[in-house]
Design an enzyme around this catalytic site. Structure first.
Site, PDB file in Angstrom:
ATOM      1  N   ASP A 238      50.848  35.791  31.698  1.00  0.00           N
ATOM      2  CA  ASP A 238      51.981  36.809  31.877  1.00  0.00           C
ATOM      3  C   ASP A 238      52.816  36.860  30.522  1.00  0.00           C
ATOM      4  OD1 ASP A 238      51.046  37.176  34.185  1.00  0.00           O
ATOM      5  OD2 ASP A 238      52.802  36.239  35.327  1.00  0.00           O
ATOM      6  N   ASP A 395      49.880  44.042  43.505  1.00  0.00           N
ATOM      7  CA  ASP A 395      50.946  43.002  43.769  1.00  0.00           C
ATOM      8  C   ASP A 395      51.574  43.106  45.291  1.00  0.00           C
ATOM      9  OD1 ASP A 395      51.266  42.147  41.012  1.00  0.00           O
ATOM     10  OD2 ASP A 395      52.010  44.120  40.461  1.00  0.00           O
TER      11      ASP A 395
HETATM   12  O1  1PR Z   1      52.633  48.118  36.876  1.00  0.00           O
HETATM   13  O2  1PR Z   1      50.626  48.729  35.559  1.00  0.00           O
HETATM   14  O3  1PR Z   1      52.612  47.993  34.165  1.00  0.00           O
HETATM   15  O4  1PR Z   1      51.492  46.429  35.471  1.00  0.00           O
HETATM   16  C1  1PR Z   1      52.481  45.206  35.483  1.00  0.00           C
HETATM   17  C2  1PR Z   1      51.518  44.061  35.442  1.00  0.00           C
HETATM   18  O5  1PR Z   1      52.470  42.945  35.403  1.00  0.00           O
HETATM   19  C3  1PR Z   1      50.852  44.046  36.986  1.00  0.00           C
HETATM   20  O6  1PR Z   1      49.578  43.318  36.652  1.00  0.00           O
HETATM   21  C4  1PR Z   1      51.842  42.892  37.534  1.00  0.00           C
HETATM   22  O7  1PR Z   1      51.241  41.972  38.369  1.00  0.00           O
HETATM   23  C5  1PR Z   1      52.372  42.123  36.340  1.00  0.00           C
HETATM   24  N1  1PR Z   1      53.558  41.575  36.743  1.00  0.00           N
HETATM   25  C6  1PR Z   1      54.955  42.094  36.749  1.00  0.00           C
HETATM   26  N2  1PR Z   1      55.774  41.417  37.008  1.00  0.00           N
HETATM   27  C7  1PR Z   1      55.532  40.422  37.037  1.00  0.00           C
HETATM   28  C8  1PR Z   1      56.139  38.889  37.120  1.00  0.00           C
HETATM   29  O8  1PR Z   1      55.624  37.874  37.257  1.00  0.00           O
HETATM   30  N3  1PR Z   1      57.648  39.107  37.602  1.00  0.00           N
HETATM   31  N4  1PR Z   1      53.281  39.244  36.863  1.00  0.00           N
HETATM   32  C9  1PR Z   1      54.072  40.301  36.865  1.00  0.00           C
HETATM   33  C10 1PR Z   1      52.274  38.983  37.661  1.00  0.00           C
HETATM   34  C11 1PR Z   1      51.203  37.521  38.804  1.00  0.00           C
HETATM   35  C12 1PR Z   1      49.756  36.625  38.204  1.00  0.00           C
HETATM   36  C13 1PR Z   1      49.740  35.491  38.098  1.00  0.00           C
HETATM   37  C14 1PR Z   1      49.182  34.895  39.261  1.00  0.00           C
HETATM   38  C15 1PR Z   1      49.111  33.648  39.022  1.00  0.00           C
HETATM   39  N5  1PR Z   1      51.918  37.817  37.811  1.00  0.00           N
HETATM   40  O9  1PR Z   1      49.325  37.545  37.359  1.00  0.00           O
HETATM   41  O10 1PR Z   1      49.314  35.173  36.853  1.00  0.00           O
HETATM   42  O11 1PR Z   1      50.075  35.143  40.412  1.00  0.00           O
HETATM   43  O12 1PR Z   1      50.005  32.717  39.161  1.00  0.00           O
HETATM   44  P1  1PR Z   1      49.794  31.245  39.590  1.00  0.00           P
HETATM   45  O13 1PR Z   1      48.303  30.767  39.474  1.00  0.00           O
HETATM   46  O14 1PR Z   1      50.764  30.505  38.731  1.00  0.00           O
HETATM   47  O15 1PR Z   1      50.117  31.104  41.007  1.00  0.00           O
HETATM   48  P2  1PR Z   1      51.962  47.744  35.483  1.00  0.00           P
END
Ligand code: 1PR
Length: 543
Positions: A238, A395
């Site tokens: 991320d 999500d």
């Molecule tokens: O809506 O097309 O612009 O995409 C935005 C992207 O950013 C989406 O893929 C969304 O999942 C991601 N995103 C937005 N905000 C966050 C955040 O964390 N605040 N990250 C975010 C999502 C979740 C996973 C993470 C897993 C594994 N991150 O990608 O890597 O949950 O984590 P873990 O193994 O530590 O539990 P758009």
């Protein structure tokens, strides 16, 4: 090497091939006009996307006839993926005939008991026993595949032409062909780690022309009880700018990425390019970048992730996915760039797949309201670059109900009851990185996205993200049962047992983790070692 050319018709990620060739110490030139094809001493054709699109492009650009002439001249030629498929007589995918250099028709995989596209690392059966003409492929060598169509092996046509076959489900297809000066692979050597680099080197440095007189024995493929497609382990980064403006890899707890104490800045777990390189070297099967502040308008003229991808693809030879901000964007001067164009920039910078989050939710809502009209980002990108290039990042979060009759949404009976003892929940889709919930459940979302042409689901879970408490199996089972495309389990991995659990209890194709890899609590190698010990097939890392 003078005269090494690459035939590119502008669809997809050719940067990875160029990077792989450069990494091996060779320079490669683009074919810019039909005459360049006949100037080449050695030619590589890395086709991507759809067969019909590739053949149309070859005809429109005037490349088809010089290409046939080049091949007939006996000089070394290598086709990759659709670049291999175009050599055959035709494809079920299109009415346009192929080049007809090799016999056979390209056909779609059946979806009986398996996900399509065939995506991931699978083994090859080497059919020609030879020390010279095998391009470094050994019995059982594993390479990266991503395709929905292939040429079924037919002994009457392919004996002596197929160099290897591969089995997917119970279908055996030609995974590489070698016939005089023609060498072609259905898999992607430029994405197949060190094994793929060895194969490319064999093509670039060897004579590139072999006859079957140089082969000791040619055998027929054997149908095995089970295919050897491995489960993929994906490292996810991320990425966002911290308060000082530096681009960092961060990781949230249930999507909150700010430190709980001190200056409350964005948690900083490293630099994107360096970390991606580390994961490649440690054996990750794929690397995914998510630009998590993409909900802000980010003009195409100022996309820092493009440079991250360009630099990463110089040293990382496994598939790269980029997510965040794949939608229509507006530059400061008011220029609108459709999602299709944004994705194109990423593909040209080294991405193999784009992942779409918020925009996929809006597209699914529109699909249920109005049906398909061909204009969504999913449709436009899949049409040009192929379904395999379009991942949907989901999500979802739990919404508890006492009884399924309380909601119109698809519910599951849960083993983790809600705060008031609720026994059921549905999974609500969110947009803007979980900031806004929508009236759409995850089952509706994935069914709509598959119908619109997406090729894979990246299934996060907001309730599990960063908790290290294991994957959300109830969610994963519900999604897997709803679609035929591959699904990546994400969110919650805390130890090697969680990977075993998700693969044994659901039939997902891949598992993704972030926090445990970034904090070096569980190395990728330990995950693979453990999975191998419990007979779950994984790609062995060969540095
Ligand atoms: O809506 O097309 O612009 O995409 C935005 C992207 O950013 C989406 O893929 C969304 O999942 C991601 N995103 C937005 N905000 C966050 C955040 O964390 N605040 N990250 C975010 C999502 C979740 C996973 C993470 C897993 C594994 N991150 O990608 O890597 O949950 O984590 P873990 O193994 O530590 O539990 P758009």
């Amino acid at each position: 090497m003078p005269g090494l050319y690459m035939l590119d018709y502008g669809a997809g990620n050719v940067r990875s091939l160029i990077n792989a060739v450069n990494h091996l110490g060779y320079d490669i030139q683009y074919v810019k006009e039909p005459q360049d094809i006949l100037k080449a001493d050695r030619l590589i054709f890395p086709g991507v996307g759809a067969f019909g699109h590739a053949m149309e492009a070859l005809h429109q650009k005037g490349y088809a006839e010089p290409l046939k002439e080049y091949i007939a001249s006996g000089r070394p030629f290598m086709g990759i993926c659709v670049g291999m498929q175009t050599l055959f007589e035709g494809s079920e995918e299109s009415d346009i005939p192929g080049l007809g250099v090799l016999p056979g028709i390209v056909k779609k995989f059946s979806t009986d008991n398996k996900a399509v596209p065939h995506m991931g690392w699978n083994a090859t059966q080497l059919l020609k026993e030879t020390d010279v003409a095998n391009y470094s492929i050994e019995q059982g060598s594993v390479y990266y595949f991503v395709h929905s169509f292939a040429v079924p092996y037919d002994a009457t046509k392919h004996h002596g032409i197929a160099l290897t076959t591969t089995q997917y489900g119970d279908e055996i297809f030609v995974s590489s062909a070698q016939h005089n000066n023609v060498f072609a692979t259905q898999f992607h050597p430029e994405k197949s780690g060190y094994m793929g680099l060895c194969l490319l080197k064999a093509f670039l440095s060897g004579p590139g022309v072999y006859t079957n007189d140089q082969v000791n024995r040619i055998v027929e493929p054997t149908l095995l009880p089970k295919h050897a497609l491995t489960k993929r382990i994906i490292a996810c980064l991320d990425v966002r700018a911290n308060d000082r403006g530096d681009l960092v890899v961060t990781k949230g707890d249930q999507y909150d990425v700010r430190e709980k104490d001190g200056d409350n800045d964005v948690r900083n777990l490293g630099k994107p390019v360096d970390l991606a390189k580390r994961y490649f070297e440690e054996g990750a099967d794929e690397v995914t970048f998510l630009n998590i502040t993409s909900f802000r308008n980010c003009p195409l003229v100022d996309m820092p992730m493009l440079e991250v991808l360009q630099r990463t693809s110089e040293t990382v030879f496994v598939p790269l996915t980029i997510g965040g901000g794949i939608r229509d964007v507006v530059d400061p001067d008011g220029t609108v760039h459709p999602a299709f164009e944004v994705a194109g920039e990423y593909f040209r910078s080294g991405a193999d797949k784009v992942s779409i989050g918020s925009d996929a939710v809006y597209a699914a809502e529109k699909y249920y309201a109005q049906g398909k009209d061909g204009s969504s980002a999913i449709e436009t990108i899949a049409r040009a670059y192929g379904a395999q290039a379009v991942v949907i990042s989901v999500d979802p979060r739990r919404v508890y109900v006492k009884d399924p009759s309380e909601t119109t949404h698809h519910t599951v009976k849960t083993s983790v009851p809600g705060p008031n003892g609720e026994q059921f929940c549905w999974y609500q889709c969110t947009v803007k990185g979980g900031r806004e919930g929508r009236d759409l459940d995850v089952r509706q979302l994935v069914i709509a996205c598959e119908a619109l042409g997406a090729g894979e689901i990246l299934l996060n879970c907001m309730d599990r993200d960063g908790t290290n408490s294991g994957y959300e199996l109830e969610l994963i089972k519900a999604v897997k049962a709803a679609v035929n495309i591959p699904v990546i389990a994400s969110s919650g991995a805390g130890n090697v047992g969680h990977f075993q659990e998700v693969f044994e209890n659901t039939n997902v194709e891949a598992a993704l983790a972030a926090g445990i890899f970034h904090r070096q609590e569980v190395p990728i190698e330990a995950v693979k070692k453990h999975l191998k010990s419990v007979d779950i097939p994984v790609r062995e890392h060969v540095p």
